[in-house]
Design an enzyme around this catalytic site. Structure first.
Site, mmCIF file in Angstrom:
data_model
loop_
_atom_site.group_PDB
_atom_site.id
_atom_site.type_symbol
_atom_site.label_atom_id
_atom_site.label_comp_id
_atom_site.label_asym_id
_atom_site.label_seq_id
_atom_site.Cartn_x
_atom_site.Cartn_y
_atom_site.Cartn_z
ATOM 1 N N TYR A 137 0.821 -1.210 0.000
ATOM 2 C CA TYR A 137 0.000 0.000 0.000
ATOM 3 C C TYR A 137 0.859 1.266 0.000
ATOM 4 C CZ TYR A 137 -4.761 -1.781 0.820
ATOM 5 O OH TYR A 137 -6.006 -2.342 0.711
ATOM 6 N N LYS A 187 2.946 -15.315 1.770
ATOM 7 C CA LYS A 187 3.067 -15.999 0.486
ATOM 8 C C LYS A 187 4.551 -16.305 0.317
ATOM 9 C CE LYS A 187 1.284 -17.574 -3.365
ATOM 10 N NZ LYS A 187 0.302 -18.682 -3.432
ATOM 11 N N ASP A 219 -3.395 -18.068 -0.004
ATOM 12 C CA ASP A 219 -4.459 -18.743 -0.763
ATOM 13 C C ASP A 219 -5.120 -19.821 0.097
ATOM 14 O OD1 ASP A 219 -2.014 -20.081 -0.884
ATOM 15 O OD2 ASP A 219 -2.270 -20.771 -2.950
ATOM 16 N N ASP A 243 -6.367 -6.797 4.115
ATOM 17 C CA ASP A 243 -7.519 -6.130 3.513
ATOM 18 C C ASP A 243 -8.482 -7.178 2.964
ATOM 19 O OD1 ASP A 243 -9.091 -4.023 2.361
ATOM 20 O OD2 ASP A 243 -8.167 -4.488 0.423
ATOM 21 N N ASP A 247 -12.245 -8.922 4.767
ATOM 22 C CA ASP A 247 -13.565 -8.901 4.129
ATOM 23 C C ASP A 247 -14.177 -10.294 4.119
ATOM 24 O OD1 ASP A 247 -13.602 -6.170 3.591
ATOM 25 O OD2 ASP A 247 -14.270 -6.448 1.519
HETATM 26 C C1 IPM Z 1 -10.330 -1.049 4.272
HETATM 27 C C2 IPM Z 1 -10.625 -0.407 2.963
HETATM 28 C C3 IPM Z 1 -9.457 0.509 2.626
HETATM 29 C C4 IPM Z 1 -8.212 -0.329 2.485
HETATM 30 C C5 IPM Z 1 -9.665 1.407 1.401
HETATM 31 C C6 IPM Z 1 -10.942 2.194 1.480
HETATM 32 C C7 IPM Z 1 -8.484 2.314 1.169
HETATM 33 O O1 IPM Z 1 -10.838 -1.373 1.974
HETATM 34 O O2 IPM Z 1 -10.155 -0.335 5.271
HETATM 35 O O3 IPM Z 1 -10.280 -2.284 4.322
HETATM 36 O O4 IPM Z 1 -7.976 -0.907 1.420
HETATM 37 O O5 IPM Z 1 -7.464 -0.418 3.452
HETATM 38 MG MG MG Z 2 -10.959 -3.337 2.708
#
Ligand code: IPM
Ligand code: MG
Length: 357
Positions: A137, A187, A219, A243, A247
């Site tokens: 990032y 990885k 993975d 990230d 999710d």
């Molecule tokens: C998160 C979001 C952010 C990230 C974005 C909005 C920059 O997806 O906080 O997970 O990728 O870190």
């Molecule tokens: Mg995110």
């Protein structure tokens, strides 16, 4: 001892939810001093930048920052460095918030909201610890150039040993306080930077003999998360893998509207925000679930304000409200709704305040 909290309502449902959550906090009867600042899309419109310098200054002076959400379609076509997300990334690096804690906790009354079978997720309680200020990032060089008539895009995946070490220590400390298991995700079969990650995590492990450590390739980790999620306790990983995996973990609980997060620096200053985004499509309709922000406020009480008992109190109140069958639209079951009451954002916050009393 006043608790100085910088409140950043932000965009979309963030701005809508935040006044309710501030009322919830006020009802705790603690000595809060709330200050307000702009970030994200709203800040672009007002100040021409997603992260006004005064926001960063105010954040540095606060004990903690409580953030609603940033972003929206009206800002998506701006150049990359002017988008709302840049404001968030600037806050993370500007405050050195390297430790991102993302719990994926399944609230028992919501077990059938998961897309996985109930028995796979019942009582799920995972904590993802994501490195937040390094990795691909932030790595340099980065960009898009034109070479030999064709465009070339590149980013740099880099970690310093000390960056890995400090996030590993946070994760080991938390694993020690939980169930004593830590999974490090990398990885290392392909990327040298993550072989270093694995080596450093292993070295730090020497200081935590009580924690059981294992390593998974990313993975496989993604697969295991949806195959048998309860095998995990604490997961530590780099910025981009974190990230993605957070999710996945969030969806396991079936209720994105319920999940809080904390981003901490070495001084335990923190930025607290719900995992859900600004959801512009439902903003302003009084249907958004305020509980992820309420639970983020609970994390703030625990990690930055040294008010663990009040954090517990707030979490117990949220559980009581759910047990009572109070539901915003996102957590209303499709099938059996007997004993449930569908409420709006405002009523949900009021129910939490009533449960606190
Ligand atoms: C998160 C979001 C952010 C990230 C974005 C909005 C920059 O997806 O906080 O997970 O990728 O870190
Ligand atoms: Mg995110």
């Amino acid at each position: 001892m006043t608790h100085r909290v910088l409140v950043i309502p932000g965009d979309g449902i963030g701005a809508e939810i935040m006044p309710h959550v501030v009322r919830v906090l006020e009802s705790l009867g603690l000595p809060f001093a709330f200050d307000y600042a702009d970030l994200g899309g709203h800040a672009i419109d007002k100040h021409g930048t997603p992260l006004p310098p005064e926001t960063l200054t105010a954040a540095r002076a606060a004990d903690a920052v409580l953030l609603g959400a940033v972003g929206g379609p009206q800002w998506d076509d701006l150049p990359m460095d002017q988008r709302p997300e840049k404001g968030l990334l600037g806050m993370r690096s500007g405050l050195d918030l390297f430790a991102n804690l993302r719990p994926a906790l399944l609230f028992e009354p919501l077990a059938d909201a998961s897309s996985l079978k109930t028995e796979l997720v019942a009582d799920l309680d995972i904590l993802i610890v994501r490195e937040l200020t390094g990795g691909i990032y932030f790595g340099e060089p980065r960009g898009v150039t034109v070479d030999n008539g064709g465009r070339r895009g590149f980013n740099t995946y880099v970690y310093q040993e000390r960056e890995i070490e400090r996030i590993a220590r946070v994760a080991f400390d938390l694993a020690e306080k939980r169930n004593g298991r830590l999974t490090s995700v990398d990885k290392a079969n392909v990327l040298e930077v993550t072989q270093l990650w694995r080596d450093v995590v292993r070295e730090v492990h020497a200081d935590y003999p009580g924690v059981q450590l294992d390593h998974l390739y990313v993975d496989n980790a993604a697969m295991q998360l949806v195959r048998q999620p309860k095998q995990f306790d604490v997961v530590v990983t780099g910025n981009m893998f974190g990230d993605i995996l957070s999710d996945v973990a969030a969806m396991l609980t079936g209720s994105l509207g319920m999940l809080p997060s904390a981003s901490l620096n070495a001084a335990n200053q923190g930025l607290y925000e719900p995992v859900h985004g600004s959801a512009p499509d439902i903003a302003g309709k009084n249907i958004a679930n305020p509980l992820a922000t309420v639970l983020s406020a609970a994390m703030m009480l625990r990690y930055s304000l040294d008010e663990a008992a009040q954090a517990d109190r707030l979490e117990v109140a949220v559980k009581a409200v759910l047990d009572d069958g109070v539901r915003t639209a996102d957590i209303m079951p499709a099938a059996s709704t007997t004993g449930m009451r569908r409420v709006g954002t405002d009523e949900m916050a009021a129910a939490v305040i009533a449960a606190l009393a």
